[in-house]
Enzyme design. Structure first.
Site, PDB file in Angstrom:
ATOM      1  N   GLY A  19       0.858  -1.200  -0.114  1.00  0.00           N
ATOM      2  CA  GLY A  19      -0.023  -0.133  -0.049  1.00  0.00           C
ATOM      3  C   GLY A  19       0.951   1.453  -0.016  1.00  0.00           C
ATOM      4  N   TYR A  20       1.964   1.263   0.847  1.00  0.00           N
ATOM      5  CA  TYR A  20       2.752   2.245   0.848  1.00  0.00           C
ATOM      6  C   TYR A  20       3.284   2.668  -0.451  1.00  0.00           C
ATOM      7  CZ  TYR A  20       6.858   5.237   2.736  1.00  0.00           C
ATOM      8  OH  TYR A  20       7.826   6.134   2.788  1.00  0.00           O
ATOM      9  N   GLY A  21       3.740   1.543  -1.079  1.00  0.00           N
ATOM     10  CA  GLY A  21       4.752   1.806  -2.409  1.00  0.00           C
ATOM     11  C   GLY A  21       3.827   2.330  -3.597  1.00  0.00           C
TER      12      GLY A  21
END
EC number: 1.5.1.34
Length: 244
Positions: A149-151
């Site tokens: 999700g962060y990426g």
């Protein structure tokens, strides 16, 4: 002389994420220079000249409309020198994680929503030749299998930054959109969650605050659309553009 005088004049800055670790430092530092600083965050920053409280909601359009309306009411016809989007957060997890959907939702809200709203605010309220900064991440220049999700969210921010630099993006004439791509910021929360880490490879918040100050006042400002990697090694921090 004129440039020196211009660098010393009082500026007007909007800090999106103004109660986070980096945002709070930005507010403190620029208020100390007698600049007018507005904070946009889910909680008030009492040190700011003005605070806009973002209402928590699961609807992006609701939140975007609320913030856009309140910033419009606050600023009126006044323009700002810079909009610093320093909102964000971190959550891990691979594609198999039980928390994948929840963490993706959180990352999109913290990074993509805030960056998109900040970009629209820039088209309405940023001065010609002004500065918009966005919060990217060096890790998202490659695959991030352990933090999906962060990426995804940071990758979207990088793409947004490059789009804003293009022709007919809606940005004011001469304004620059620049993304900063740190590795790890030296925040109290990060120290608490990673007490065994090598802090000499973490970027001090003051370094970014001073970098923003330079760019706002026209010193060493990269070209619009730049993705600037922020890498700290043995306590020394360097800014390096990412090329594709």
């Amino acid at each position: 002389m004129a440039a020196a005088a211009a660098a010393g004049e009082a500026r007007r800055v909007l800090v999106y994420g103004g109660r986070g670790a980096l945002g709070s430092r930005c507010v403190q530092a620029f208020r100390a220079r007698n600049w007018w600083v507005a904070s946009v965050d889910v909680v008030e920053n009492e040190e700011a000249s003005a605070s806009i409280i973002v209402k928590m909601t699961d609807s992006f359009t609701e939140q975007a409309d609320q913030v856009t309306a309140e910033v419009g009411k606050l600023l009126g016809e006044e323009k700002v020198d810079a909009i610093l989007c320093v909102a964000g957060g971190w959550a891990g997890g691979n594609a198999k994680s039980k928390s994948l959907f929840k963490n993706c939702d959180l990352m999109w809200k913290q990074s993509i929503w805030t960056s998109t709203i900040s970009s629209h605010l820039a088209t309405k309220h940023l001065k010609e030749g002004g500065l918009l900064t966005l919060a990217g991440a060096k890790a998202a220049l490659d695959g991030t299998p352990g933090m999906i999700g962060y990426g995804m969210a940071k990758g979207a921010v990088h793409q947004l930054c490059q789009s804003l630099a293009g022709k007919n993006s809606g940005m004011p004439p001469g304004a620059a959109a620049i993304a900063v791509l740190p590795v790890t910021l030296d925040t109290p929360m990060n120290r608490k969650s990673m007490p065994e880490a090598d802090f000499s490879s973490w970027t001090p918040l003051e370094f970014l605050v001073e970098t923003f100050h330079d760019w706002i006042t026209g010193k060493n400002r990269p070209s619009s659309g730049s993705l600037i990697q922020v890498v700290t090694t043995e306590g020394r921090t360097e800014l390096t553009p990412a090329y594709f």
